[in-house]
Design a protein around this motif. Structure first.
Motif, mmCIF file in Angstrom:
data_model
loop_
_atom_site.group_PDB
_atom_site.id
_atom_site.type_symbol
_atom_site.label_atom_id
_atom_site.label_comp_id
_atom_site.label_asym_id
_atom_site.label_seq_id
_atom_site.Cartn_x
_atom_site.Cartn_y
_atom_site.Cartn_z
ATOM 1 N N ASN A 136 0.840 -1.078 -0.010
ATOM 2 C CA ASN A 136 0.060 0.027 0.227
ATOM 3 C C ASN A 136 0.847 1.339 0.205
ATOM 4 O OD1 ASN A 136 -2.079 1.831 0.565
ATOM 5 N ND2 ASN A 136 -3.170 0.463 1.586
ATOM 6 N N LEU A 156 -5.126 4.584 3.023
ATOM 7 C CA LEU A 156 -4.757 3.344 2.886
ATOM 8 C C LEU A 156 -6.078 2.225 2.806
ATOM 9 C CD1 LEU A 156 -2.240 4.352 4.294
ATOM 10 C CD2 LEU A 156 -2.049 2.155 5.704
ATOM 11 N N GLU A 160 -6.846 -0.633 -0.021
ATOM 12 C CA GLU A 160 -7.314 -1.987 -0.049
ATOM 13 C C GLU A 160 -8.514 -2.441 -0.660
ATOM 14 O OE1 GLU A 160 -7.837 -2.646 4.387
ATOM 15 O OE2 GLU A 160 -5.944 -1.631 5.137
ATOM 16 N N LYS A 173 -0.501 -6.474 4.520
ATOM 17 C CA LYS A 173 -0.331 -5.421 5.202
ATOM 18 C C LYS A 173 0.961 -4.850 5.347
ATOM 19 C CE LYS A 173 -4.739 -5.333 6.883
ATOM 20 N NZ LYS A 173 -5.561 -3.934 6.876
ATOM 21 N N TYR A 175 3.199 -1.146 4.252
ATOM 22 C CA TYR A 175 2.858 0.217 3.828
ATOM 23 C C TYR A 175 4.120 1.056 3.695
ATOM 24 C CZ TYR A 175 2.263 5.216 5.305
ATOM 25 O OH TYR A 175 2.333 6.527 5.669
ATOM 26 N N ALA A 190 -0.344 3.338 11.751
ATOM 27 C CA ALA A 190 -0.354 2.050 10.736
ATOM 28 C C ALA A 190 -0.213 0.879 11.384
ATOM 29 C CB ALA A 190 1.077 2.234 9.974
ATOM 30 N N TYR A 195 -0.633 -2.666 9.955
ATOM 31 C CA TYR A 195 0.384 -2.731 8.893
ATOM 32 C C TYR A 195 1.763 -2.593 9.284
ATOM 33 C CZ TYR A 195 -2.612 -1.543 4.791
ATOM 34 O OH TYR A 195 -3.365 -1.457 3.890
ATOM 35 N N THR A 197 5.224 -0.939 8.374
ATOM 36 C CA THR A 197 5.986 0.332 7.545
ATOM 37 C C THR A 197 7.044 -0.132 7.160
ATOM 38 O OG1 THR A 197 4.510 1.805 9.050
ATOM 39 C CG2 THR A 197 6.417 2.758 7.702
#
Length: 271
Positions: A136, A156, A160, A173, A175, A190, A195, A197
């Motif tokens: 993402n 985000l 999705e 997941k 990002y 996040a 997620y 990162t």
């Protein structure tokens, strides 16, 4: 330890984040609303390469990032690379990139914006079918370091949704902050959305389609910066990357590297 460590004196610990979490837990306060909470910090990710084939120095260390499922590098002492591409739009270079990855049986992660999925559903389905992660990169590619939580989540969640419509699958997941800009709060948000990162520890100036590096220039930047556990950031819009990727993967293999999945990040080190 699984994460790259900075060799120079570490920068400040993410005290702002810790204060935000404490404020959220004590009294149910919203993040960033208490005047006693430490000021939320914003970051623009950058690297300083000090030694050839060694991890770069960065603003935040892996130990500082790890509690928030945020990573810029993998395990040291293992010959493993994590190849990622940022995909803001399509200009014909993604197919040859996928061809080269397939030839080397190398998995990559493609961080896409929402309009990329909307406009290139067949390429996205090919990425998934060939075993790559599609991560993402937000819908509009904004600077989220200055935004509120509702805007952050929508950027985000909208990606999705379109990913699910196109592929019939739940989006992995992972990002990546647009332009590497993020705030302490973004890391918290996040993680709370499930997620990881993903930042990077190896990159070069490949994004300017009007001024593409030559093959030799690309290799002169990438190969000396290659290091154990590197998360490699490339851009799928780069004609140079499309042209050299097969050779680049071969050179990395000759250096003893194998190619890993971002799903490995945060896993216990192998014995």
């Amino acid at each position: 330890m699984f994460y790259c460590m900075k060799k120079q004196t570490t920068h400040r610990v993410l005290t702002g984040i810790m204060a935000l979490i404490l404020a959220s837990a004590v009294g149910g306060m919203a993040l960033g609303t208490d005047p006693q909470v430490a000021e939320v910090q914003s970051h623009a990710w950058g690297l300083s390469f000090q030694q050839e084939n060694q991890p770069p120095s960065a603003e935040l260390t892996s130990d500082e990032l790890a509690p928030y499922d945020a990573y810029y590098c993998g395990q040291q002492g293992t010959k493993r690379l994590y190849i990622t591409f940022d995909a803001g739009y399509e200009n014909g270079n993604t197919a040859p990139i996928l061809d080269a990855l397939k030839k080397h049986n190398a998995q990559a992660a493609f961080f896409v914006v929402g309009t990329y999925i909307e406009e290139n559903p067949e390429l996205v389905k090919r990425m998934v079918d060939e075993g790559h992660l599609v991560g993402n990169h937000t819908w509009h590619h904004p600077d989220l370091s200055q935004t509120d939580r509702a805007t952050f989540e929508k950027e985000l969640l909208d990606v999705e949704e379109i990913f699910g419509q196109v592929t019939g699958q739940e989006m992995p997941k992972f990002y990546r902050p647009p332009e590497g800009k993020f705030s302490d709060e973004n890391l918290v948000w996040a993680k709370e959305m499930g997620y990881k990162t993903i930042l990077w520890s190896l990159a070069y100036v490949d994004w300017n389609t009007e001024d593409q590096p030559t093959r030799d220039k690309a290799f002169s930047k990438l190969l000396p910066r290659t290091h154990d556990g590197a998360i490699v950031l490339l851009h799928s819009t780069s004609a140079t990357n499309a042209q050299i990727l097969d050779e680049l993967l071969s050179k990395w293999e000759e250096m003893g590297y194998t190619f890993g999945s971002l799903t490995e990040l945060g896993a216990p080190a192998q014995q």
